[in-house]
Scaffold this active site. Structure first.
Site, PDB file in Angstrom:
ATOM      1  N   LYS A  40       0.833  -1.214   0.000  1.00 35.24           N
ATOM      2  CA  LYS A  40       0.000   0.000   0.000  1.00 35.24           C
ATOM      3  C   LYS A  40       0.869   1.266   0.000  1.00 35.24           C
ATOM      4  CE  LYS A  40      -3.925  -2.146   2.393  1.00 35.24           C
ATOM      5  NZ  LYS A  40      -3.314  -3.430   2.795  1.00 35.24           N
ATOM      6  N   VAL A  70       2.091   4.832  -0.276  1.00 37.28           N
ATOM      7  CA  VAL A  70       1.385   6.111  -0.197  1.00 37.28           C
ATOM      8  C   VAL A  70       2.358   7.156   0.331  1.00 37.28           C
ATOM      9  CG1 VAL A  70       0.382   5.441   2.037  1.00 37.28           C
ATOM     10  CG2 VAL A  70      -0.628   7.345   0.745  1.00 37.28           C
ATOM     11  N   ILE A 128       5.389  10.446  -1.397  1.00 35.41           N
ATOM     12  CA  ILE A 128       5.794  11.167  -2.598  1.00 35.41           C
ATOM     13  C   ILE A 128       6.521  10.209  -3.535  1.00 35.41           C
ATOM     14  CG2 ILE A 128       5.917  13.374  -1.374  1.00 35.41           C
ATOM     15  CD1 ILE A 128       8.995  13.043  -1.420  1.00 35.41           C
TER      16      ILE A 128
END
EC number: 4.1.1.23
Length: 280
Positions: A95, A97, A99
């Site tokens: 997952k 998430v 930059i």
């Protein structure tokens, strides 16, 4: 968004332009399994033993590698060896998430060496399209040694009670997948996403794969908000692959449970493609 879920895995493999998606469909067809086992175990020994025992009955092994307390090179070697031995893909449920620059380093490098052993990973659009662009840049680069052997799933929906992965978030996930379809092969979602209209039109070759989590023959859910659905219900709602964790590995006989999910998932899939051909 279009769906080709009424076609057989063999047909979709022949038509798909993404090599890792083709391989996934070919594995499913060969093993008569659309089961993804979520191996949420906390030691290398437990993880590899489960993968070896259940490998013959699954299409994909899903890991949460950051919960493995003794992760090391033997973990990586063992996963890769068992993937080849039993012909299944490995999906690291990371997952991503963050930059884009950070995500590239987390995926290709770092302590977990994810790109080295995981055929599939997933990401949330919460950080914006840049995260997907960053992963796609890495995964499709000519310099990437596993080009054509890796793919990304977008976390479009979740099965937890009260999730915010709905509405505009889900639509943005689909839009991003369409923009980066050379690397994104599908979605984590609770159902087919065909009712969601996007700004980017579908192409003739579009065929995103739907993975549904929270599949458990005991449909009560758990005290922490997880909500379950049966293998048959998940396939009826548009799942191409069904993800089950505790419903398999936490039983008294995980091998027998895996066989049961394999049989039920496959029967539901065959009913779906049969209904297409008969017009029901």
């Amino acid at each position: 968004m279009t769906s080709k879920s009424t076609l057989s895995y063999a047909e979709r493999a022949r038509q798909h332009d993404n090599p890792i998606a083709r391989k996934l469909f070919e594995i499913a067809e060969a093993k008569k399994s659309n089961v993804v086992v979520s191996a949420d175990l906390t030691t290398t020994k437990e993880l590899l033993e489960l993968a070896d025992h259940l490998g013959p009955y699954i299409a994909v092994l899903k890991t949460h590698i950051d919960i493995v307390s003794d992760f090391n090179k033997e973990t990586v070697f063992g996963l890769k060896s068992l993937s080849e031995k039993h012909n299944f893909l490995i999906f690291e449920d990371r997952k991503f998430v963050d930059i884009g620059n950070t995500v590239q380093k987390q995926y290709h490098g770092g302590a977990l060496r994810i790109s080295e052993w995981a055929h599939l990973v997933n990401a949330s659009i919460l950080a914006g399209d840049g995260i997907v662009e960053a992963l796609a840049q890495t995964g499709t680069s000519d310099a990437f040694e596993h080009k054509g052997e890796r793919g990304l799933l977008m976390l479009a929906e979740m099965t937890t009670r009260g999730t915010f992965a709905t509405g505009a978030y889900t639509k943005a996930s689909i839009e991003s997948a369409k923009k980066h379809s050379s690397f994104v092969i599908g979605f984590i979602s609770n159902q087919a996403l065909t009712s969601i209209e996007t700004q980017i039109p579908a192409t003739h070759m579009e065929d995103f794969i739907v993975f549904t989590t929270g599949v458990n023959r005991a449909t009560k859910g758990d005290p922490l908000g997880q909500q379950y659905q049966t293998p048959e219900a998940a396939i009826k709602r548009g799942a191409d692959f069904i993800i089950s964790g505790r419903g398999i590995y936490a039983t008294s006989d995980p091998i027998q449970a895996a066989k049961l999910y394999q049989n039920e998932g496959w029967a539901a899939y065959e009913t779906r493609i049969k209904n297409r051909s008969t017009g029901y």
